[in-house]
Motif scaffolding. Sequence first.
Motif, PDB file in Angstrom:
ATOM      1  N   VAL A 365       0.850  -1.209   0.000  1.00 55.18           N
ATOM      2  CA  VAL A 365       0.000   0.000   0.000  1.00 55.18           C
ATOM      3  C   VAL A 365       0.882   1.255   0.000  1.00 55.18           C
ATOM      4  CG1 VAL A 365      -1.772   1.324   1.223  1.00 55.18           C
ATOM      5  CG2 VAL A 365      -1.922  -1.163   1.173  1.00 55.18           C
ATOM      6  N   VAL A 366       1.947   1.234   0.795  1.00 53.91           N
ATOM      7  CA  VAL A 366       2.837   2.405   0.844  1.00 53.91           C
ATOM      8  C   VAL A 366       3.362   2.701  -0.564  1.00 53.91           C
ATOM      9  CG1 VAL A 366       5.014   3.319   1.759  1.00 53.91           C
ATOM     10  CG2 VAL A 366       3.476   2.019   3.250  1.00 53.91           C
ATOM     11  N   LYS A 367       3.754   1.639  -1.266  1.00 53.73           N
ATOM     12  CA  LYS A 367       4.287   1.837  -2.633  1.00 53.73           C
ATOM     13  C   LYS A 367       3.207   2.364  -3.566  1.00 53.73           C
ATOM     14  CE  LYS A 367       7.993  -1.576  -2.525  1.00 53.73           C
ATOM     15  NZ  LYS A 367       8.248  -3.014  -2.724  1.00 53.73           N
ATOM     16  N   LYS A 368       2.016   1.769  -3.473  1.00 58.44           N
ATOM     17  CA  LYS A 368       0.956   2.140  -4.420  1.00 58.44           C
ATOM     18  C   LYS A 368       0.338   3.502  -4.105  1.00 58.44           C
ATOM     19  CE  LYS A 368      -0.333  -2.364  -6.145  1.00 58.44           C
ATOM     20  NZ  LYS A 368      -0.765  -3.650  -5.597  1.00 58.44           N
ATOM     21  N   ALA A 369       0.268   3.833  -2.830  1.00 55.46           N
ATOM     22  CA  ALA A 369      -0.383   5.099  -2.447  1.00 55.46           C
ATOM     23  C   ALA A 369       0.574   6.282  -2.600  1.00 55.46           C
ATOM     24  CB  ALA A 369      -0.888   5.022  -1.013  1.00 55.46           C
ATOM     25  N   HIS A 370       1.875   6.008  -2.727  1.00 53.56           N
ATOM     26  CA  HIS A 370       2.877   7.088  -2.819  1.00 53.56           C
ATOM     27  C   HIS A 370       2.686   8.111  -1.688  1.00 53.56           C
ATOM     28  CE1 HIS A 370       4.069   5.603  -6.737  1.00 53.56           C
ATOM     29  NE2 HIS A 370       2.793   5.558  -7.066  1.00 53.56           N
ATOM     30  N   PHE A 371       2.694   7.635  -0.472  1.00 52.60           N
ATOM     31  CA  PHE A 371       2.526   8.575   0.643  1.00 52.60           C
ATOM     32  C   PHE A 371       3.649   9.606   0.652  1.00 52.60           C
ATOM     33  CE2 PHE A 371       0.391   4.802   2.667  1.00 52.60           C
ATOM     34  CZ  PHE A 371      -0.873   5.361   2.660  1.00 52.60           C
ATOM     35  N   ASP A 372       3.286  10.833   0.949  1.00 56.45           N
ATOM     36  CA  ASP A 372       4.303  11.886   1.044  1.00 56.45           C
ATOM     37  C   ASP A 372       5.085  11.751   2.340  1.00 56.45           C
ATOM     38  OD1 ASP A 372       3.727  14.072  -1.278  1.00 56.45           O
ATOM     39  OD2 ASP A 372       1.954  12.916  -0.725  1.00 56.45           O
ATOM     40  N   ASN A 373       4.464  11.126   3.331  1.00 54.49           N
ATOM     41  CA  ASN A 373       5.171  10.811   4.575  1.00 54.49           C
ATOM     42  C   ASN A 373       4.325   9.826   5.366  1.00 54.49           C
ATOM     43  OD1 ASN A 373       7.173  10.821   6.454  1.00 54.49           O
ATOM     44  ND2 ASN A 373       7.023  13.007   6.935  1.00 54.49           N
ATOM     45  N   LEU A 405       9.512  -1.964   6.581  1.00 54.97           N
ATOM     46  CA  LEU A 405       8.517  -0.934   6.251  1.00 54.97           C
ATOM     47  C   LEU A 405       9.177   0.442   6.197  1.00 54.97           C
ATOM     48  CD1 LEU A 405       5.520   0.096   6.006  1.00 54.97           C
ATOM     49  CD2 LEU A 405       5.584   0.361   8.480  1.00 54.97           C
ATOM     50  N   LEU A 406       9.988   0.728   7.215  1.00 56.00           N
ATOM     51  CA  LEU A 406      10.568   2.067   7.324  1.00 56.00           C
ATOM     52  C   LEU A 406      11.385   2.430   6.092  1.00 56.00           C
ATOM     53  CD1 LEU A 406      10.605   4.395   9.322  1.00 56.00           C
ATOM     54  CD2 LEU A 406      12.751   3.507  10.231  1.00 56.00           C
ATOM     55  N   SER A 407      12.160   1.472   5.575  1.00 60.77           N
ATOM     56  CA  SER A 407      12.997   1.837   4.427  1.00 60.77           C
ATOM     57  C   SER A 407      12.118   2.155   3.210  1.00 60.77           C
ATOM     58  CB  SER A 407      14.062   0.780   4.142  1.00 60.77           C
ATOM     59  OG  SER A 407      13.453  -0.371   3.674  1.00 60.77           O
ATOM     60  N   GLN A 410      10.583   5.637   3.699  1.00 63.95           N
ATOM     61  CA  GLN A 410      11.546   6.719   3.459  1.00 63.95           C
ATOM     62  C   GLN A 410      11.811   6.918   1.974  1.00 63.95           C
ATOM     63  OE1 GLN A 410      14.725   5.505   6.054  1.00 63.95           O
ATOM     64  NE2 GLN A 410      13.867   6.634   7.792  1.00 63.95           N
ATOM     65  N   GLU A 411      11.954   5.802   1.250  1.00 62.35           N
ATOM     66  CA  GLU A 411      12.157   5.870  -0.204  1.00 62.35           C
ATOM     67  C   GLU A 411      11.012   6.627  -0.873  1.00 62.35           C
ATOM     68  OE1 GLU A 411      14.356   5.368  -2.690  1.00 62.35           O
ATOM     69  OE2 GLU A 411      15.478   5.157  -0.803  1.00 62.35           O
ATOM     70  N   THR A 412       9.775   6.204  -0.524  1.00 64.41           N
ATOM     71  CA  THR A 412       8.578   6.775  -1.149  1.00 64.41           C
ATOM     72  C   THR A 412       8.483   8.267  -0.848  1.00 64.41           C
ATOM     73  OG1 THR A 412       7.568   4.674  -0.583  1.00 64.41           O
ATOM     74  CG2 THR A 412       6.100   6.366  -1.416  1.00 64.41           C
ATOM     75  N   ALA A 413       8.747   8.629   0.406  1.00 65.23           N
ATOM     76  CA  ALA A 413       8.636  10.043   0.786  1.00 65.23           C
ATOM     77  C   ALA A 413       9.655  10.882   0.012  1.00 65.23           C
ATOM     78  CB  ALA A 413       8.839  10.192   2.288  1.00 65.23           C
ATOM     79  N   LYS A 414      10.859  10.320  -0.165  1.00 65.44           N
ATOM     80  CA  LYS A 414      11.893  11.063  -0.910  1.00 65.44           C
ATOM     81  C   LYS A 414      11.477  11.252  -2.363  1.00 65.44           C
ATOM     82  CE  LYS A 414      15.962   9.655   1.548  1.00 65.44           C
ATOM     83  NZ  LYS A 414      17.045   8.704   1.504  1.00 65.44           N
ATOM     84  N   GLU A 415      10.941  10.184  -2.947  1.00 58.25           N
ATOM     85  CA  GLU A 415      10.494  10.279  -4.352  1.00 58.25           C
ATOM     86  C   GLU A 415       9.420  11.349  -4.506  1.00 58.25           C
ATOM     87  OE1 GLU A 415       9.093   6.441  -5.559  1.00 58.25           O
ATOM     88  OE2 GLU A 415      11.090   5.568  -5.270  1.00 58.25           O
TER      89      GLU A 415
END
Length: 491
Positions: A365-373, A405-407, A410-415
């Motif tokens: 979900v984190v990957k698909k939702a592209h959370f900003d944080n 999960l954390l890594s 962090q990746e998604t938020a940076k992107e």
Amino acid sequence: MTDEKILAAVDPEGPAPEDGELRQYYFLRKMQEFTAGRAKTLERKMTACVVTFGCQMNFNDSEKLTGILKTAGFDITENEDADFVIFNTCTVRENANEHLYGRLGEVHHLKKSDPRKVVAICGCMVQEKSAAEKIKKSYPFVNLIFGTYNLYCFPEYLYRCYHGEKHICELWDKSSEIVENMPVLRKYPWKSGVNIMFGCDNFCSYCIVPYVRGREKSREPKEILREIEKLADDGVKEIMLLGQNVNSYGKNLPEKTNFAELLAAAAQIPGIERIRFMTPHPKDFSDDVLYVIRDNPKIARHIHLPLQSGSDRILQAMNRHYTKESFLELVDHIRSIVPDAAITTDIIIGFPGETAADADETIDVVKKAHFDNAFTFIYSPRVGTPAARMEQVPEEEKKQNFDRLLSVVQETAKEQAKKLQGREFTALIEEMNDQDTSFVTGRLSNNMIVHVKGDPSMIGRFYRVRLDDCRGFYYFGTALGEMTGPDVEVR
Ligand code: 5AD
Ligand code: SF4
């Protein structure tokens, strides 16, 4: 902000009014007399320190505690050496409790050298019977304990502390009335939280909030809007509407209303330039709220949407009333109506029964939702909640899933952050940069932090900024000039 009229209307020589705000203002007047007398003997004003743990709600409550202490005649200090110290506690996770016990040990030392020092504890943690008992037994130097439902009685308890009572413990198990108009001392002149409702009726199975903050209760819209108007008159530019589940605002009010209407009305108040809100629940996020956001550039392009888990099995055990699929649909839907909104979330790892495969669903979900944080928490069993009685996940397994999960988070938020590179936005400058005082720190509508060259005169004002250099979760940028008109492009 004190209600001077109410204060002037009470007669400190007469009997105490029966209840409500008048009674509390009566004790404030009494305390003013007391602190003035004590100041003469001490040859200085009495001092008070408010220590806050936890969330925005607690921060907001602490501004009320500070307002009461200031009106009662105390000088406010950040130093726990003060004549009066109050800890406003949190209990959402066990480490918050541990933190308090550590701080109490330190205060005990201070009290040994100043036996007249008064120590108080209030907030969510003491609403838990076991925690309140432990404090009474193991920390007998604590003079005053009171809970979340009777915070407005603080002036009365303060008075009793200084008029012969060594130990006061006043814990209610439900709220009576919503008492408006208590004094408030805001930490920031230009921003403020505004409670729109109290308590929570959702009973997510891991969460202690419904037990310590009680049943959901909305404030009357006219009281909320009047408070916001007063804040605007006072120079506040940004407000944050606060509630545990803002989407259900208005449900228990006699006159039919809802969160979308409140949000739209707040956006009409002149002087308020930015409106945030915390926290919506994904299960009942309605389209009308999204349309109000879309149509009002003053409403921040930031939606905090707690996911908690991406596994349907775990979501069900958590009593969250949505699925992975419906959550992802909601994220897409939000982005289709308010494309410029940043979406952030809360995630719990290690809920009872969670396997590595469940954690993978969350990561997906984190990957698909592209959370900003995302704020990530390790599950902490809370006594009295259903999840605390379920079979727990071994610590090592929780830790491994958490790190994975954390890594990704962090990746998604940076992107997401990188996508803003080179663009211009409006930032509200909040404070001096704590590393380099030739810089100030601002926040965009979408909650992104930007550091720009500047000086203290910029604090509390809106500036157009360019985002030059992405450093992961924040930017270095350039201030292009102060904003005088409305925000043209909000994200
Ligand atoms: N353990 C860990 N995290 C929790 N939260 C609430 N209760 C618990 C708990 N028992 C987290 C949720 C919530 C945030 C404020 O705190 O993610 O959204
Ligand atoms: Fe706790 Fe759930 Fe209520 Fe949030 S919505 S305060 S997580 S019970």
